[in-house]
Write an enzyme that holds these catalytic residues in place. Structure first.
Site, PDB file in Angstrom:
ATOM      1  CB  SER A 151       0.145  -4.239  -6.830  1.00  0.00           C
ATOM      2  OG  SER A 151      -0.547  -3.486  -5.859  1.00  0.00           O
ATOM      3  CG  ASP A 384       2.943  -3.470   1.784  1.00  0.00           C
ATOM      4  OD1 ASP A 384       1.724  -3.289   1.997  1.00  0.00           O
ATOM      5  OD2 ASP A 384       3.406  -3.762   0.666  1.00  0.00           O
ATOM      6  CG  HIS A 387       0.996  -5.054  -1.636  1.00  0.00           C
ATOM      7  ND1 HIS A 387       1.472  -3.781  -1.425  1.00  0.00           N
ATOM      8  CD2 HIS A 387       0.371  -5.035  -2.834  1.00  0.00           C
ATOM      9  CE1 HIS A 387       1.146  -3.018  -2.465  1.00  0.00           C
ATOM     10  NE2 HIS A 387       0.476  -3.752  -3.341  1.00  0.00           N
TER      11      HIS A 387
END
Ligand SMILES: *[C@@H]1O[C@H](CO)[C@@H](O)[C@H](O)[C@H]1NC(C)=O
Ligand SMILES: *[C@@H]1O[C@H](CO)[C@@H](O)[C@H](O)[C@H]1NC(C)=O
Ligand SMILES: *[C@@H]1O[C@H](CO)[C@@H](O)[C@H](O)[C@H]1NC(C)=O
Ligand SMILES: *[C@@H]1O[C@H](CO)[C@@H](O)[C@H](O)[C@H]1NC(C)=O
Ligand SMILES: *[C@@H]1O[C@H](CO)[C@@H](O)[C@H](O)[C@H]1NC(C)=O
Length: 408
Positions: A151, A384, A387
């Site tokens: 990702s 998070d 990311h």
């Protein structure tokens, strides 16, 4: 290209987009790519323009594919500092790039500050070349730029798409660039039980040794490949390695320390590159570890904090995330890449990214499920810190890729 049914819906969205960009920049391509011509237009950053003799000499003897100039030998573009730049950054607007996944649109999801968008990476030894979307597209007629990995690599891919989408001058859109920009999801590069739809929830990863061709056959024919793989190897201290195949009636495993497993993965990738990429025509990149910011104590913050509510980069140039995390993995890359004769450009983004505790998506992203009352009462519990928001840090990774591709 990505065609298998095992792909998650997410990838299909991207696939649609890939076709779209292929359409957007396709049709007839009438511009003949000439390294030589570029050469004259783009001399090295800080060097005087090379003479014709030098150009011919370089071209035949040491020019890498796609190169149009050189970065000063003494300049390590990964060594430098972040400089506030409200004039030139960000390179595009979040709301103007339709391809950013909702997991990365921080403004749309209520991030109160925008400061993380206004930083420029300044190497100590030279200036980075300006990202030129036209140059990139003109270098890729009928060619494929392929990102392969997890990702984080997908984030870099989307950043690239946004950079191209917004930086191609309006009237140039009418010109036809038959360039394909793709992303292939293979978080461990090798075949694993976590590759398919919803498989990221599988609690114990099983990775099949010697299986790189399972995914690798879809990468064949790419002209520029950007690999990454790291975070999925870190989920446990020891990993289960399948020595046969997933369809064997009796499966045989070896248990490896994650460092050994990671080394196995990196070696498979290098071996795949050796077999499938022609160093005279193609380029291969590997993006290093993307740092997380899960413990503020590492940068002298609150004992129980993380990246949540961080709005400024770490200023201490000595701060080194790798020391706090997986220095052993950094070492494996150092060893394997220097030992290997495979020409590979390493995008050493770890340190420069480790300063950017402010650049993560935090809680400002589309969540897989709505936060609970308890989480809402303590937002850092669901922040998070892995990311990154776009536009943001990952645009810099692509500026560095651009520099290494055209000015190696
Ligand atoms: C970008 O590249 C194109 C094509 O090589 C060139 O014509 C143009 O002048 C470049 N733009 C800048 C700002 O350097
Ligand atoms: C675009 O490039 C592909 C190769 O990737 C080639 O097969 C195709 O013919 C090209 N299309 C045009 C219109 O030039
Ligand atoms: C993986 O495969 C390679 C090459 O076949 C072999 O050298 C290595 O020992 C294998 N590793 C494991 C853990 O099975
Ligand atoms: C966020 O940081 C600001 C100061 O930078 C502070 O005033 C505020 O209380 C913090 N908010 C939370 C929820 O930690
Ligand atoms: C990447 O950069 C770090 C410093 O930030 C250095 O220690 C490491 O050796 C570099 N790795 C490679 C493969 O160049």
């Amino acid at each position: 290209m990505v065609r298998e049914t095992r792909l998650s819906p997410l990838i299909f969205t991207l696939f649609t987009f890939i076709s779209f960009i292929a359409v957007l920049y396709s049709h007839d391509f009438s511009w003949a790519f000439s390294t030589f011509r570029h050469h004259q237009q783009f001399s090295a950053l800080n060097d005087p323009p090379p003479s014709l003799d030098e150009l011919k000499h370089n071209k035949s003897e040491e020019m890498l594919p796609f190169a149009v100039g050189k970065t000063l030998k003494e300049c390590d573009i990964f060594s430098g500092k972040w400089v506030r730049d409200k004039e030139n950054k960000p390179l595009y607007e979040e709301s103007k790039c339709p391809y950013i996944q909702p997991q990365m649109t921080c403004q749309e999801h209520g991030r109160p500050d925008k400061d993380y968008q206004f930083w420029r990476w300044q190497p100590y030894g030279c200036d980075l070349p300006k990202f030129n979307a036209t140059l990139l597209l003109e270098a890729l007629p009928g060619k494929r730029l392929l990102y392969v990995g997890d990702s984080l690599n997908r984030g870099q891919y989307i950043s690239m798409v946004c950079l191209l989408h917004s930086l191609v001058p309006e009237n140039d859109l009418l010109q036809d660039y038959n360039a394909t920009i793709e992303f292939y999801w293979a978080p461990l590069l090798l075949e694993s039980n976590g590759d398919g739809i919803g498989d990221d929830k599988v609690s114990e990863r099983i990775i099949r040794n010697g299986s790189i061709d399972k995914h690798g056959r879809f990468w064949e024919g790419a002209d520029v490949v950007v690999f990454n793989t790291y975070i999925w190897w870190m989920t446990r201290l020891k990993l289960k390695i399948l020595t046969g195949s997933f369809t064997d009636s009796v499966q045989k495993f070896e248990i490896l320390k994650r460092e050994d497993a990671y080394r196995m993965g990196v070696r498979s990738m290098l071996e795949w590159v050796q077999r499938n990429m022609d160093p005279k025509k193609t380029r291969v990149f590997f993006t290093g570890m993307s740092p997380s910011h899960t413990r503020s104590i590492h940068w002298g913050g609150e004992p129980d904090g993380n990246c949540y509510n961080e709005t400024t980069p770490i200023e201490d140039p000595e701060y080194n995330w790798a020391l706090h995390s997986h220095e052993s993995i950094m070492k494996i890359m150092d060893e394997e890449f220097s030992r290997s004769s495979v020409p590979l450009s390493f995008l050493n983004i770890t340190r420069l990214s480790s300063y950017r505790k402010d650049a993560h998506t935090q809680i400002y992203k589309k969540l897989w499920s709505p936060p609970t009352e308890e989480q809402l009462a303590n937002p850092k519990s669901y922040a998070d810190c892995v990311h990154w928001c776009l536009p943001g840090l990952q645009d810099t990774w692509n500026e560095l890729l651009f520099a290494k591709l055209f000015y190696p």
